[in-house]
Design a protein around this motif. Structure first.
Motif, PDB file in Angstrom:
ATOM      1  N   MET A  91      60.095  11.067  -4.595  1.00  0.00           N
ATOM      2  CA  MET A  91      59.442  11.852  -5.647  1.00  0.00           C
ATOM      3  C   MET A  91      59.482  13.336  -5.331  1.00  0.00           C
ATOM      4  O   MET A  91      59.758  14.164  -6.203  1.00  0.00           O
ATOM      5  CB  MET A  91      57.982  11.419  -5.811  1.00  0.00           C
ATOM      6  CG  MET A  91      57.760  10.136  -6.506  1.00  0.00           C
ATOM      7  SD  MET A  91      55.959   9.847  -6.574  1.00  0.00           S
ATOM      8  CE  MET A  91      55.894   8.567  -7.796  1.00  0.00           C
ATOM      9  N   ALA A  92      59.171  13.682  -4.097  1.00  0.00           N
ATOM     10  CA  ALA A  92      59.144  15.092  -3.696  1.00  0.00           C
ATOM     11  C   ALA A  92      60.516  15.723  -3.843  1.00  0.00           C
ATOM     12  O   ALA A  92      60.646  16.845  -4.359  1.00  0.00           O
ATOM     13  CB  ALA A  92      58.650  15.218  -2.252  1.00  0.00           C
ATOM     14  N   ASN A  93      61.543  15.018  -3.409  1.00  0.00           N
ATOM     15  CA  ASN A  93      62.896  15.551  -3.488  1.00  0.00           C
ATOM     16  C   ASN A  93      63.319  15.752  -4.946  1.00  0.00           C
ATOM     17  O   ASN A  93      63.868  16.803  -5.294  1.00  0.00           O
ATOM     18  CB  ASN A  93      63.872  14.615  -2.770  1.00  0.00           C
ATOM     19  CG  ASN A  93      65.181  15.294  -2.469  1.00  0.00           C
ATOM     20  OD1 ASN A  93      65.200  16.413  -1.976  1.00  0.00           O
ATOM     21  ND2 ASN A  93      66.268  14.618  -2.782  1.00  0.00           N
ATOM     22  N   GLU A  94      63.037  14.771  -5.795  1.00  0.00           N
ATOM     23  CA  GLU A  94      63.397  14.889  -7.223  1.00  0.00           C
ATOM     24  C   GLU A  94      62.680  16.066  -7.877  1.00  0.00           C
ATOM     25  O   GLU A  94      63.278  16.833  -8.628  1.00  0.00           O
ATOM     26  CB  GLU A  94      63.063  13.587  -7.957  1.00  0.00           C
ATOM     27  CG  GLU A  94      63.978  12.444  -7.604  1.00  0.00           C
ATOM     28  CD  GLU A  94      63.515  11.094  -8.147  1.00  0.00           C
ATOM     29  OE1 GLU A  94      62.400  11.011  -8.731  1.00  0.00           O
ATOM     30  OE2 GLU A  94      64.262  10.114  -7.970  1.00  0.00           O
ATOM     31  N   ARG A  95      61.396  16.214  -7.582  1.00  0.00           N
ATOM     32  CA  ARG A  95      60.623  17.301  -8.174  1.00  0.00           C
ATOM     33  C   ARG A  95      61.104  18.661  -7.661  1.00  0.00           C
ATOM     34  O   ARG A  95      61.234  19.607  -8.430  1.00  0.00           O
ATOM     35  CB  ARG A  95      59.137  17.109  -7.915  1.00  0.00           C
ATOM     36  CG  ARG A  95      58.559  15.980  -8.732  1.00  0.00           C
ATOM     37  CD  ARG A  95      57.179  15.552  -8.256  1.00  0.00           C
ATOM     38  NE  ARG A  95      56.712  14.438  -9.048  1.00  0.00           N
ATOM     39  CZ  ARG A  95      55.940  14.549 -10.114  1.00  0.00           C
ATOM     40  NH1 ARG A  95      55.498  15.720 -10.508  1.00  0.00           N
ATOM     41  NH2 ARG A  95      55.577  13.479 -10.805  1.00  0.00           N
TER      42      ARG A  95
ATOM     43  N   ASN B 179      61.433  24.227  -2.721  1.00  0.00           N
ATOM     44  CA  ASN B 179      61.447  23.453  -1.493  1.00  0.00           C
ATOM     45  C   ASN B 179      60.149  22.650  -1.373  1.00  0.00           C
ATOM     46  O   ASN B 179      59.235  22.798  -2.176  1.00  0.00           O
ATOM     47  CB  ASN B 179      61.639  24.364  -0.279  1.00  0.00           C
ATOM     48  CG  ASN B 179      62.235  23.634   0.900  1.00  0.00           C
ATOM     49  OD1 ASN B 179      62.435  22.428   0.876  1.00  0.00           O
ATOM     50  ND2 ASN B 179      62.510  24.376   1.956  1.00  0.00           N
ATOM     51  N   VAL B 180      60.077  21.839  -0.333  1.00  0.00           N
ATOM     52  CA  VAL B 180      58.953  20.941  -0.095  1.00  0.00           C
ATOM     53  C   VAL B 180      58.266  21.304   1.215  1.00  0.00           C
ATOM     54  O   VAL B 180      58.934  21.558   2.226  1.00  0.00           O
ATOM     55  CB  VAL B 180      59.436  19.470  -0.038  1.00  0.00           C
ATOM     56  CG1 VAL B 180      58.299  18.529   0.338  1.00  0.00           C
ATOM     57  CG2 VAL B 180      60.072  19.061  -1.357  1.00  0.00           C
TER      58      VAL B 180
ATOM     59  N   VAL C  39      56.243  21.788  -4.280  1.00  0.00           N
ATOM     60  CA  VAL C  39      55.911  20.403  -3.974  1.00  0.00           C
ATOM     61  C   VAL C  39      55.358  20.333  -2.554  1.00  0.00           C
ATOM     62  O   VAL C  39      55.947  20.886  -1.618  1.00  0.00           O
ATOM     63  CB  VAL C  39      57.137  19.471  -4.104  1.00  0.00           C
ATOM     64  CG1 VAL C  39      56.750  18.020  -3.824  1.00  0.00           C
ATOM     65  CG2 VAL C  39      57.784  19.599  -5.473  1.00  0.00           C
ATOM     66  N   ILE C  40      54.228  19.638  -2.410  1.00  0.00           N
ATOM     67  CA  ILE C  40      53.613  19.433  -1.101  1.00  0.00           C
ATOM     68  C   ILE C  40      53.347  17.942  -0.940  1.00  0.00           C
ATOM     69  O   ILE C  40      52.750  17.313  -1.816  1.00  0.00           O
ATOM     70  CB  ILE C  40      52.291  20.226  -0.964  1.00  0.00           C
ATOM     71  CG1 ILE C  40      52.566  21.725  -1.088  1.00  0.00           C
ATOM     72  CG2 ILE C  40      51.592  19.894   0.358  1.00  0.00           C
ATOM     73  CD1 ILE C  40      51.308  22.597  -1.111  1.00  0.00           C
ATOM     74  N   VAL C  41      53.801  17.395   0.177  1.00  0.00           N
ATOM     75  CA  VAL C  41      53.537  15.995   0.517  1.00  0.00           C
ATOM     76  C   VAL C  41      52.562  15.983   1.681  1.00  0.00           C
ATOM     77  O   VAL C  41      52.764  16.673   2.679  1.00  0.00           O
ATOM     78  CB  VAL C  41      54.832  15.250   0.927  1.00  0.00           C
ATOM     79  CG1 VAL C  41      54.517  13.823   1.377  1.00  0.00           C
ATOM     80  CG2 VAL C  41      55.842  15.252  -0.200  1.00  0.00           C
ATOM     81  N   LEU C  42      51.493  15.196   1.548  1.00  0.00           N
ATOM     82  CA  LEU C  42      50.533  15.011   2.637  1.00  0.00           C
ATOM     83  C   LEU C  42      50.648  13.563   3.094  1.00  0.00           C
ATOM     84  O   LEU C  42      50.329  12.647   2.355  1.00  0.00           O
ATOM     85  CB  LEU C  42      49.110  15.306   2.160  1.00  0.00           C
ATOM     86  CG  LEU C  42      48.033  15.494   3.228  1.00  0.00           C
ATOM     87  CD1 LEU C  42      46.791  16.099   2.618  1.00  0.00           C
ATOM     88  CD2 LEU C  42      47.709  14.268   3.993  1.00  0.00           C
TER      89      LEU C  42
ATOM     90  N   ILE D 105      51.620  15.410  -3.505  1.00  0.00           N
ATOM     91  CA  ILE D 105      51.843  13.962  -3.363  1.00  0.00           C
ATOM     92  C   ILE D 105      51.150  13.537  -2.079  1.00  0.00           C
ATOM     93  O   ILE D 105      51.493  14.025  -0.992  1.00  0.00           O
ATOM     94  CB  ILE D 105      53.343  13.631  -3.317  1.00  0.00           C
ATOM     95  CG1 ILE D 105      54.042  14.126  -4.596  1.00  0.00           C
ATOM     96  CG2 ILE D 105      53.550  12.126  -3.110  1.00  0.00           C
ATOM     97  CD1 ILE D 105      55.553  14.075  -4.543  1.00  0.00           C
ATOM     98  N   ILE D 106      50.168  12.658  -2.206  1.00  0.00           N
ATOM     99  CA  ILE D 106      49.375  12.220  -1.056  1.00  0.00           C
ATOM    100  C   ILE D 106      49.643  10.748  -0.798  1.00  0.00           C
ATOM    101  O   ILE D 106      49.610   9.931  -1.719  1.00  0.00           O
ATOM    102  CB  ILE D 106      47.869  12.457  -1.299  1.00  0.00           C
ATOM    103  CG1 ILE D 106      47.601  13.956  -1.456  1.00  0.00           C
ATOM    104  CG2 ILE D 106      47.043  11.871  -0.165  1.00  0.00           C
ATOM    105  CD1 ILE D 106      46.151  14.302  -1.725  1.00  0.00           C
TER     106      ILE D 106
END
Length: 186
Positions: free
Chosen positions: A19-23, A30-31, A81-84, A135-136
């Motif tokens: 999801m993060a990469n697609e967004r 970047n993420v 985009v931030i992934v936790l 995205i958590i």
């Protein structure tokens, strides 16, 4: 905010990274990947290394588990985009930090949860104020038997309440089972 939950080795991380990469590709940005794990032994070091290898090399990684609301506030203008990854590990680290070397049977878990609450509330506030897609990832711990030991039971209670708060605030919630994504909210 998107919450991804499921059991251990269910495919949560893979879904979050996809999801993060697609967004990020659609936004041209970047993420930021917030990794909450600590390398406490050789096995955990290997797990961390495997996670690092699966992420794109150009993503920025912040390793830490404290004051993550502040990290999101500081970085959201730079990262769309931030992934936790992941809440349960963050909670584990915070609980053990607070407990120190005390006997788990003697801990005041209500005090620990009161201490955790402002950090969780601040994280939720930062997510709601952020312009980034957040995205958590968290573990769903409520599908198994009630653990025998006090520490495990109380952790299950605390993590369950935090997961409920996250799911309540999330725009989307995904439950992953055996690599299959089931969108359950949003």
């Amino acid at each position: 905010m998107i919450l991804i939950t499921g059991g251990a080795r269910s495919g949560k991380s893979r879904l979050a990274e996809k999801m993060a990469n697609e967004r990020a590709l659609s936004y041209g940005g970047n993420v930021l990947y917030i990794a909450t794990s600590l390398a406490t032994d050789d096995e955990m070091s290997q797990r961390i290394a495997i996670h690092q290898q699966t992420r794109p090399a150009h993503w920025r990684t912040h390793e830490g588990y404290r004051q993550l609301g502040n990290e999101i506030r500081q970085q959201s203008e730079y990262f769309p985009v931030i992934v936790l990854e992941c809440i349960t590990t963050m909670l584990t680290n915070l609980i053990f930090e607070r407990a120190g070397n005390q006997d788990p049977e003697m801990l005041d878990y209500d005090d620990i949860e009161r201490w955790l609450t402002p950090q969780v509330d601040d994280l939720l506030k930062a997510c709601s104020e952020s312009r980034s897609d957040i995205i958590i990832v968290t573990n769903e711990l409520g599908c198994g038997i009630v653990p025998e030991y006090t520490l495990a039971r109380r952790f299950l209670d605390i993590a369950g309440r935090v997961n409920q708060q996250l799911a309540q605030q999330a725009d989307e919630v995904h439950f992953v089972v055996s690599g299959i994504d089931m969108k359950i909210k949003g």
